[in-house]
Design a protein around this motif. Structure first.
Motif, PDB file in Angstrom:
ATOM      1  N   PHE A 314       0.870  -1.186   0.000  1.00  0.00           N
ATOM      2  CA  PHE A 314       0.000   0.000   0.000  1.00  0.00           C
ATOM      3  C   PHE A 314       0.907   1.237   0.000  1.00  0.00           C
ATOM      4  O   PHE A 314       1.237   1.778   1.065  1.00  0.00           O
ATOM      5  N   PRO A 315       1.345   1.678  -1.186  1.00  0.00           N
ATOM      6  CA  PRO A 315       2.325   2.777  -1.280  1.00  0.00           C
ATOM      7  C   PRO A 315       1.855   4.073  -0.621  1.00  0.00           C
ATOM      8  O   PRO A 315       2.681   4.871  -0.183  1.00  0.00           O
ATOM      9  N   LYS A 316       0.547   4.268  -0.578  1.00  0.00           N
ATOM     10  CA  LYS A 316       0.026   5.521   0.004  1.00  0.00           C
ATOM     11  C   LYS A 316      -0.250   5.330   1.488  1.00  0.00           C
ATOM     12  O   LYS A 316      -1.361   5.485   1.969  1.00  0.00           O
ATOM     13  N   THR A 317       0.817   4.965   2.201  1.00  0.00           N
ATOM     14  CA  THR A 317       0.743   4.776   3.655  1.00  0.00           C
ATOM     15  C   THR A 317       1.567   5.867   4.313  1.00  0.00           C
ATOM     16  O   THR A 317       2.731   6.064   3.971  1.00  0.00           O
ATOM     17  N   TYR A 318       0.956   6.588   5.278  1.00  0.00           N
ATOM     18  CA  TYR A 318       1.588   7.778   5.827  1.00  0.00           C
ATOM     19  C   TYR A 318       1.562   7.796   7.359  1.00  0.00           C
ATOM     20  O   TYR A 318       0.690   7.201   7.985  1.00  0.00           O
ATOM     21  N   THR A 319       2.516   8.524   7.939  1.00  0.00           N
ATOM     22  CA  THR A 319       2.572   8.756   9.379  1.00  0.00           C
ATOM     23  C   THR A 319       2.319  10.238   9.648  1.00  0.00           C
ATOM     24  O   THR A 319       2.197  11.042   8.718  1.00  0.00           O
ATOM     25  N   LYS A 320       2.309  10.611  10.917  1.00  0.00           N
ATOM     26  CA  LYS A 320       2.137  12.022  11.261  1.00  0.00           C
ATOM     27  C   LYS A 320       3.245  12.870  10.653  1.00  0.00           C
ATOM     28  O   LYS A 320       3.012  13.989  10.184  1.00  0.00           O
ATOM     29  N   ASP A 321       4.460  12.352  10.677  1.00  0.00           N
ATOM     30  CA  ASP A 321       5.595  13.086  10.130  1.00  0.00           C
ATOM     31  C   ASP A 321       5.394  13.416   8.652  1.00  0.00           C
ATOM     32  O   ASP A 321       5.840  14.456   8.166  1.00  0.00           O
ATOM     33  N   ASP A 322       4.704  12.545   7.931  1.00  0.00           N
ATOM     34  CA  ASP A 322       4.447  12.770   6.503  1.00  0.00           C
ATOM     35  C   ASP A 322       3.396  13.850   6.254  1.00  0.00           C
ATOM     36  O   ASP A 322       3.450  14.556   5.254  1.00  0.00           O
ATOM     37  N   LEU A 323       2.425  13.938   7.162  1.00  0.00           N
ATOM     38  CA  LEU A 323       1.214  14.712   6.878  1.00  0.00           C
ATOM     39  C   LEU A 323       1.117  16.062   7.580  1.00  0.00           C
ATOM     40  O   LEU A 323       0.432  16.960   7.098  1.00  0.00           O
ATOM     41  N   ILE A 324       1.759  16.200   8.710  1.00  0.00           N
ATOM     42  CA  ILE A 324       1.577  17.422   9.489  1.00  0.00           C
ATOM     43  C   ILE A 324       2.222  18.608   8.769  1.00  0.00           C
ATOM     44  O   ILE A 324       3.280  18.460   8.143  1.00  0.00           O
ATOM     45  N   PRO A 325       1.585  19.779   8.789  1.00  0.00           N
ATOM     46  CA  PRO A 325       2.186  20.953   8.153  1.00  0.00           C
ATOM     47  C   PRO A 325       3.584  21.215   8.708  1.00  0.00           C
ATOM     48  O   PRO A 325       3.823  21.084   9.911  1.00  0.00           O
ATOM     49  N   ALA A 326       4.515  21.569   7.836  1.00  0.00           N
ATOM     50  CA  ALA A 326       5.921  21.735   8.230  1.00  0.00           C
ATOM     51  C   ALA A 326       6.095  22.707   9.388  1.00  0.00           C
ATOM     52  O   ALA A 326       6.917  22.490  10.288  1.00  0.00           O
ATOM     53  N   GLU A 327       5.310  23.780   9.385  1.00  0.00           N
ATOM     54  CA  GLU A 327       5.468  24.793  10.430  1.00  0.00           C
ATOM     55  C   GLU A 327       4.945  24.337  11.790  1.00  0.00           C
ATOM     56  O   GLU A 327       5.169  24.999  12.814  1.00  0.00           O
ATOM     57  N   LYS A 328       4.254  23.192  11.812  1.00  0.00           N
ATOM     58  CA  LYS A 328       3.702  22.671  13.075  1.00  0.00           C
ATOM     59  C   LYS A 328       4.510  21.504  13.638  1.00  0.00           C
ATOM     60  O   LYS A 328       4.234  21.027  14.728  1.00  0.00           O
ATOM     61  N   LYS A 329       5.508  21.052  12.903  1.00  0.00           N
ATOM     62  CA  LYS A 329       6.256  19.862  13.334  1.00  0.00           C
ATOM     63  C   LYS A 329       6.957  20.056  14.679  1.00  0.00           C
ATOM     64  O   LYS A 329       6.892  19.198  15.554  1.00  0.00           O
ATOM     65  N   ALA A 330       7.651  21.174  14.823  1.00  0.00           N
ATOM     66  CA  ALA A 330       8.379  21.412  16.070  1.00  0.00           C
ATOM     67  C   ALA A 330       7.431  21.439  17.250  1.00  0.00           C
ATOM     68  O   ALA A 330       7.707  20.845  18.301  1.00  0.00           O
ATOM     69  N   ARG A 331       6.315  22.097  17.086  1.00  0.00           N
ATOM     70  CA  ARG A 331       5.342  22.245  18.183  1.00  0.00           C
ATOM     71  C   ARG A 331       4.682  20.922  18.539  1.00  0.00           C
ATOM     72  O   ARG A 331       4.506  20.596  19.718  1.00  0.00           O
ATOM     73  N   PHE A 332       4.309  20.122  17.555  1.00  0.00           N
ATOM     74  CA  PHE A 332       3.507  18.929  17.816  1.00  0.00           C
ATOM     75  C   PHE A 332       4.321  17.640  17.908  1.00  0.00           C
ATOM     76  O   PHE A 332       3.967  16.750  18.684  1.00  0.00           O
ATOM     77  N   LEU A 333       5.369  17.518  17.117  1.00  0.00           N
ATOM     78  CA  LEU A 333       6.080  16.241  17.058  1.00  0.00           C
ATOM     79  C   LEU A 333       7.374  16.222  17.864  1.00  0.00           C
ATOM     80  O   LEU A 333       7.815  15.161  18.300  1.00  0.00           O
ATOM     81  N   GLN A 334       7.978  17.381  18.063  1.00  0.00           N
ATOM     82  CA  GLN A 334       9.268  17.395  18.742  1.00  0.00           C
ATOM     83  C   GLN A 334       9.179  17.843  20.191  1.00  0.00           C
ATOM     84  O   GLN A 334       9.773  17.226  21.072  1.00  0.00           O
ATOM     85  N   SER A 335       8.394  18.884  20.460  1.00  0.00           N
ATOM     86  CA  SER A 335       8.307  19.382  21.837  1.00  0.00           C
ATOM     87  C   SER A 335       6.918  19.221  22.440  1.00  0.00           C
ATOM     88  O   SER A 335       6.721  19.503  23.615  1.00  0.00           O
ATOM     89  N   GLY A 336       5.960  18.747  21.642  1.00  0.00           N
ATOM     90  CA  GLY A 336       4.579  18.678  22.115  1.00  0.00           C
ATOM     91  C   GLY A 336       4.319  17.578  23.125  1.00  0.00           C
ATOM     92  O   GLY A 336       3.422  17.668  23.948  1.00  0.00           O
ATOM     93  N   GLY A 337       5.095  16.510  23.084  1.00  0.00           N
ATOM     94  CA  GLY A 337       4.869  15.407  24.006  1.00  0.00           C
ATOM     95  C   GLY A 337       3.926  14.369  23.426  1.00  0.00           C
ATOM     96  O   GLY A 337       3.175  14.634  22.475  1.00  0.00           O
ATOM     97  N   ALA A 338       3.969  13.175  24.011  1.00  0.00           N
ATOM     98  CA  ALA A 338       3.163  12.058  23.521  1.00  0.00           C
ATOM     99  C   ALA A 338       1.677  12.348  23.594  1.00  0.00           C
ATOM    100  O   ALA A 338       0.901  11.891  22.755  1.00  0.00           O
ATOM    101  N   GLU A 339       1.250  13.125  24.603  1.00  0.00           N
ATOM    102  CA  GLU A 339      -0.178  13.402  24.757  1.00  0.00           C
ATOM    103  C   GLU A 339      -0.722  14.192  23.564  1.00  0.00           C
ATOM    104  O   GLU A 339      -1.831  13.915  23.083  1.00  0.00           O
TER     105      GLU A 339
END
Length: 413
Positions: A314-339
């Motif tokens: 299924f080539p069209k398989t994605y994670t949060k890292d693939d889909l989240i807007p670039a400007e939101k990555k630091a806030r949500f994926l790096q410093s946002g925490g698991a919650e």
């Protein structure tokens, strides 16, 4: 040497959190709970959108939202007798249950509920309720049911609370026998939720004040803060655009490699499994008839090599890292925490066209509740797929739906 009581409480909450999460991992099986987007630029997404303005409306089932069966509890007019404090631990799937129990206890005791904080997985990690949820919505939804305050009065803050352990889906008898006697002598309690089992089964229509209170708390009080909703909606829109481009629906799969490694996805003595590996999910999706052009969202945050066999089919398989807007990555994926990451997962899995839980547990159960309430009943539970005999996706509809035994059916008609 004197010991600060607040340190004792913090330590107790941390121990309770790890015990609870450990208990989650030990859950037996589902019956007990029952090309990268980063390569597609924003410009390309906008081009896809312009081709089909209705991309965000894709759905193969009629999402007929159910109506609440409960009547709002009768407003209480008497003076509040004391205070109930608690903290939210784990992800939103845990928060829903913890909030429900705290509201039910406060309602029965006639106590004021203190807006909870949110504790992280490491000692000392703490965020405000407003960092994840809409505090005004929460407080307003409970007007007349339970009084909610942002913080304790100064004269109460100096006191040490009585810490009481509360089982999930706390019953009236438990409150009477185990909580009320303590509250009568100490009118400041701190609740610590624990999960002796994951019980989300229906118990009939709400016919008592506390039943209605539980329905309201679980389905009508918690709402993610606007920023989280906006980011998750953007991710959902991207998934729907990709799905519309191939003329199909998108599937959300709760599959996290770290959890799979902890659980050990081996068949139990009863023939059931607590989780399914990426290869097994690939085989399941193929066997029930999903073609290779399907768009799949995984709750895994970053790509892991164990997911490669799934993506090969299924080539069209994605994670949060693939889909989240670039400007939101630091806030949500790096410093946002698991919650915060789980908050995105919860929203996307609740609104996907199809939901496939690869992991048994509370996330599956509470996502199922949200989906049932909104009419999104396409929930497919994996199982060992035989190599022969034709099967259909309807054979794997969650028993929460096929048997209507989820508590959501007690709260909604």
């Amino acid at each position: 040497m004197a010991v600060d009581p607040r340190q004792v409480v913090a330590g107790f909450l941390t121990i309770a959190m790890f015990a609870m999460l450990g208990n989650m991992i030990k859950r037996d099986h589902f019956d007990s709970v029952e090309a990268s987007v980063q390569e597609t630029s924003v410009v390309q997404f906008d081009a896809l959108k312009s081709k089909d303005k209705s991309a965000t409306q894709v759905s193969g089932e009629s999402s007929l939202e159910l109506k609440p069966c409960w009547a709002k509890p009768v407003p209480k007019t008497e003076q509040s007798k004391g205070f109930i404090a608690f903290s939210l631990i784990g992800g939103p799937e845990h928060h829903i249950s913890q909030v429900t129990d705290a509201v039910v206890v406060a309602r029965y005791l006639g106590a004021t509920l203190v807006l909870p904080d949110i504790r992280g997985s490491e000692l000392g990690q703490k965020r405000n309720f407003e960092d994840m949820y809409d505090a005004d919505k929460f407080t307003t939804s409970l007007i007349g049911v339970v009084k909610v305050v942002k913080e304790l009065p100064s004269e109460v803050t100096a006191e040490n609370p009585a810490v009481v352990r509360v089982p999930n889906r706390v019953a009236k008898d438990f409150i009477i026998n185990n909580i009320e006697p303590i509250f009568q002598t100490k009118s400041y309690l701190r609740l610590a939720s624990f999960f002796p089992s994951i019980d989300l089964k229906a118990r009939g229509k709400p016919n008592t004040d506390l039943d209605s209170t539980a329905c309201l708390a679980m389905f009508g009080s918690l709402e993610m803060k606007q920023e989280i909703l906006e980011v998750s909606d953007t991710m959902i829109e991207r998934l729907k655009i990709l799905s519309r481009n191939s003329g199909s629906q998108f599937i959300a799969v709760d599959l996290r490699v770290d959890v799979l490694e902890k659980k050990g996805c081996k068949e139990k003595g009863n023939g059931k499994k607590p989780c399914y590996a990426p290869v097994e999910i690939r085989d399941f999706l193929k066997k029930v008839g999903f073609n290779s052009d399907r768009t799949i969202y995984l709750t895994q945050t970053w790509w892991h090599e164990s997911l490669n066999p799934l993506k090969e089919t299924f080539p069209k398989t994605y994670t949060k890292d693939d889909l989240i807007p670039a400007e939101k990555k630091a806030r949500f994926l790096q410093s946002g925490g698991a919650e915060i990451q789980r908050a995105l997962d919860f929203q996307i899995c609740s609104k996907s066209d199809v939901f496939v839980p690869a992991i048994a547990g509370l996330f599956y159960g509470n996502v199922a509740g949200k989906r049932i309430a909104s009419g999104r009943t396409q929930i497919l539970v994996p199982s060992q797929v035989p190599t022969s005999s034709p099967i259909a996706s309807s054979d794997f509809i969650s028993t929460y739906v096929s048997k209507k035994n989820h508590l959501a059916y007690s709260c909604f008609c």
